[in-house]
Design an enzyme around this catalytic site. Structure first.
Site, PDB file in Angstrom:
ATOM      1  N   GLY A  72     -11.644  47.829  80.995  1.00 35.08           N
ATOM      2  CA  GLY A  72     -10.904  48.950  80.424  1.00 35.08           C
ATOM      3  C   GLY A  72     -10.047  49.671  81.452  1.00 35.08           C
ATOM      4  O   GLY A  72      -8.903  50.051  81.169  1.00 35.08           O
ATOM      5  N   THR A  73     -10.588  49.859  82.632  1.00 38.50           N
ATOM      6  CA  THR A  73      -9.865  50.603  83.664  1.00 38.50           C
ATOM      7  C   THR A  73      -8.555  49.904  84.023  1.00 38.50           C
ATOM      8  O   THR A  73      -7.497  50.534  84.089  1.00 38.50           O
ATOM      9  CB  THR A  73     -10.756  50.749  84.915  1.00 38.50           C
ATOM     10  N   ASN A 152     -15.638  59.040  74.614  1.00 32.29           N
ATOM     11  CA  ASN A 152     -16.842  58.420  75.163  1.00 32.29           C
ATOM     12  C   ASN A 152     -17.997  59.392  75.363  1.00 32.29           C
ATOM     13  O   ASN A 152     -19.140  58.980  75.482  1.00 32.29           O
ATOM     14  CB  ASN A 152     -16.526  57.714  76.485  1.00 32.29           C
ATOM     15  N   GLN A 180     -14.445  52.525  73.547  1.00 29.13           N
ATOM     16  CA  GLN A 180     -15.675  52.910  72.848  1.00 29.13           C
ATOM     17  C   GLN A 180     -15.716  52.423  71.400  1.00 29.13           C
ATOM     18  O   GLN A 180     -16.762  52.446  70.778  1.00 29.13           O
ATOM     19  CB  GLN A 180     -15.837  54.440  72.856  1.00 29.13           C
ATOM     20  N   ALA A 201     -15.385  44.356  77.574  1.00 35.34           N
ATOM     21  CA  ALA A 201     -16.446  43.537  76.969  1.00 35.34           C
ATOM     22  C   ALA A 201     -17.830  44.181  77.075  1.00 35.34           C
ATOM     23  O   ALA A 201     -18.622  44.097  76.145  1.00 35.34           O
ATOM     24  CB  ALA A 201     -16.472  42.151  77.630  1.00 35.34           C
ATOM     25  N   HIS A 202     -18.114  44.838  78.201  1.00 35.08           N
ATOM     26  CA  HIS A 202     -19.495  45.309  78.389  1.00 35.08           C
ATOM     27  C   HIS A 202     -19.840  46.493  77.490  1.00 35.08           C
ATOM     28  O   HIS A 202     -20.997  46.891  77.409  1.00 35.08           O
ATOM     29  CB  HIS A 202     -19.781  45.614  79.861  1.00 35.08           C
ATOM     30  N   THR A 238      -7.037  33.829  89.154  1.00 26.85           N
ATOM     31  CA  THR A 238      -7.820  32.832  88.416  1.00 26.85           C
ATOM     32  C   THR A 238      -8.704  33.531  87.401  1.00 26.85           C
ATOM     33  O   THR A 238      -9.360  34.521  87.711  1.00 26.85           O
ATOM     34  CB  THR A 238      -8.663  31.994  89.395  1.00 26.85           C
ATOM     35  N   CYS A 326     -20.137  57.560  84.312  1.00 21.07           N
ATOM     36  CA  CYS A 326     -19.461  57.354  85.578  1.00 21.07           C
ATOM     37  C   CYS A 326     -19.270  58.672  86.323  1.00 21.07           C
ATOM     38  O   CYS A 326     -18.918  58.689  87.483  1.00 21.07           O
ATOM     39  CB  CYS A 326     -18.121  56.667  85.364  1.00 21.07           C
TER      40      CYS A 326
HETATM   41  C1  LIG Z   1     -16.128  52.592  79.853  1.00 17.77           C
HETATM   42  C2  LIG Z   1     -14.791  53.150  79.527  1.00 17.77           C
HETATM   43  C3  LIG Z   1     -13.653  52.803  80.282  1.00 17.77           C
HETATM   44  C4  LIG Z   1     -13.737  51.920  81.490  1.00 17.77           C
HETATM   45  O1  LIG Z   1     -13.973  50.574  81.160  1.00 17.77           O
HETATM   46  P1  LIG Z   1     -14.466  49.572  82.309  1.00 17.77           P
HETATM   47  O2  LIG Z   1     -14.407  48.233  81.674  1.00 17.77           O
HETATM   48  O3  LIG Z   1     -15.852  49.981  82.652  1.00 17.77           O
HETATM   49  O4  LIG Z   1     -13.492  49.685  83.430  1.00 17.77           O
HETATM   50  C5  LIG Z   1     -12.430  53.298  79.894  1.00 17.77           C
HETATM   51  N1  LIG Z   1     -12.322  54.120  78.833  1.00 17.77           N
HETATM   52  C6  LIG Z   1     -13.380  54.472  78.073  1.00 17.77           C
HETATM   53  C7  LIG Z   1     -13.181  55.359  76.886  1.00 17.77           C
HETATM   54  C8  LIG Z   1     -14.646  54.008  78.412  1.00 17.77           C
HETATM   55  O5  LIG Z   1     -15.700  54.385  77.670  1.00 17.77           O
END
Ligand SMILES: *Cc1c(COP(=O)(O)O)cnc(C)c1O
Length: 384
Positions: A72-73, A152, A180, A201-202, A238, A326
């Protein structure tokens, strides 16, 4: 092992067993580079192509509109930096909200230092932004509107459809950080007028370090990481083949189970909300009561520290969070709770509990009982 009750699905989710199964071959025998021409490479290439279809289906996109990233970041950074950094961009104003994830807010802060201008729209007391407030901030040089799909910390769902309509009316691209929401609620990028969408994905039972950016056809952003020709030359490096395979499997599982899981988790959420509100006094539900993620519960308890409550619950094997995971180490209070105007005596006593499809009633009964005991104990300590 001692019992563990995991109520922090907004921080991360457990990879589903099928996800791990799907990943393993690509971490061992099938280790070829997807760009290679021999069969060992080509099979990795096919694995990525299959995963691309699976994640596209999850958000109603076409496979060729999906670009794999490290999460996401990175997806958020890619969009904001491409639209607002100096050099080729003439328009350098964007509109976002004061309650975004720090992947957005800290990128904005950096871009402002580099000369971009950012308008931060503030939400109402339940965390919803008003599309009219966004409209008021639109200028000649507005290059981007970026509003998260769901918050979030407090789980509030934003009026994404209305914002998409507004953006289309003014011809301004619309990005949404949907990290989210993807895999948890149905999303159709075509219906919602979304230009770019970030996901990870996580957060939907896939692996960490893997995500995607949806880019609507005709709105491809320039390359953000320069190097090889992967991802049609737009995202070099890659491919994380195992991660991508796992994310594809996670997307497929979400599609298959979404409506059932949503109804179940929402029921558990409301059971927990009712249970806490009837068992404990001096509580405040943060966020919108209805327009919220099916799995999000965020309570503030007056006259205590959420961080202390978190530690006591951990002793019972219960994983919760006080605010965003975080930022848990930061001393600062939550920018989200501040933005929605949570009263002073409630601001430091927030606890976020985010549920999953495996959360049981019996677990929630235990959580409510432990919460009640710890809240009483902490308040007594304070008043002693
Ligand atoms: C967790 C989160 C992110 C960051 O995603 P990562 O894959 O951990 O870098 C960004 N935005 C929101 C709203 C999130 O909850």
């Amino acid at each position: 092992m001692e019992r563990q009750i995991y109520l922090d699905h907004a921080a991360t989710t457990q990879p589903a067993p099928e996800v791990v199964q799907q990943m393993l071959p690509w971490l061992s025998g099938r280790y070829g580079n997807p760009s290679a021409r021999y069969r060992l490479g080509q099979e990795a290439g096919r694995c990525i192509a299959e995963a691309r279809k699976q994640v596209a289906a999850l958000i109603g996109a076409d496979a060729e509109e999906m670009y794999f990233t490290s999460g996401g970041t990175e997806s958020d950074n890619w969009v904001l930096r491409s639209c607002l950094s100096g050099g080729t961009n003439e328009k350098r104003h964007m509109i976002t909200t004061g309650i975004e994830h720090h992947a957005i807010l800290n990128t904005c802060a950096r871009l402002e230092k580099e000369g971009a201008q950012v308008s931060y729209v503030m939400p109402d007391g339940e965390g919803r932004v008003d599309v009219r407030d966004i409209e008021r901030e639109i200028r000649e040089d507005t290059a981007l509107i970026s509003v998260m799909y769901a918050n979030n910390e407090i789980g509030t769902l934003e009026p994404v459809r209305e914002i998409g309509l507004l953006a289309a009316e003014y011809g301004i691209p619309f990005h949404t950080d949907a990290v989210q929401a993807v895999g948890h609620v149905p999303i159709n990028v075509k219906d919602l007028g979304i230009t770019w969408l970030s996901a990870s994905a996580h957060k939907f039972h896939g692996p960490k370090g893997c995500g995607f950016l949806y880019m609507r056809k005709g709105h491809e952003l320039p390359s953000f990481l320069h190097g090889g020709a992967q991802e049609k030359g737009l995202r070099a490096g890659t491919e994380n083949v195992a991660g991508i395979a796992g994310m594809g499997a996670a997307a497929r599982l979400c599609m298959a189970h979404m409506s059932g899981d949503m109804a179940y988790v929402r029921g558990q959420r409301d059971y927990l909300i009712r249970g806490v509100e009837s068992a404990i006094s001096g509580v405040r539900l943060n966020g919108h009561r209805r327009m919220r993620l099916p799995n999000n519960v965020n309570f503030s308890f007056s006259g205590l520290e959420g961080a202390a409550l978190l530690l006591l619950l951990d002793q019972d094997g219960i994983c919760v969070s006080s605010g965003a995971a975080c930022n848990a180490s930061l001393e600062k209070g939550s920018h989200v709770l501040e933005a929605i105007g949570v009263p002073e005596e409630y601001q430091r006593g927030a606890v976020r509990m985010t549920l999953g499809p495996e959360t049981t009633r019996e677990e929630l009964d235990y959580v409510i009982e432990r919460l009640k005991a710890h809240v009483m104990q902490l308040r007594e300590l304070k008043n002693a």
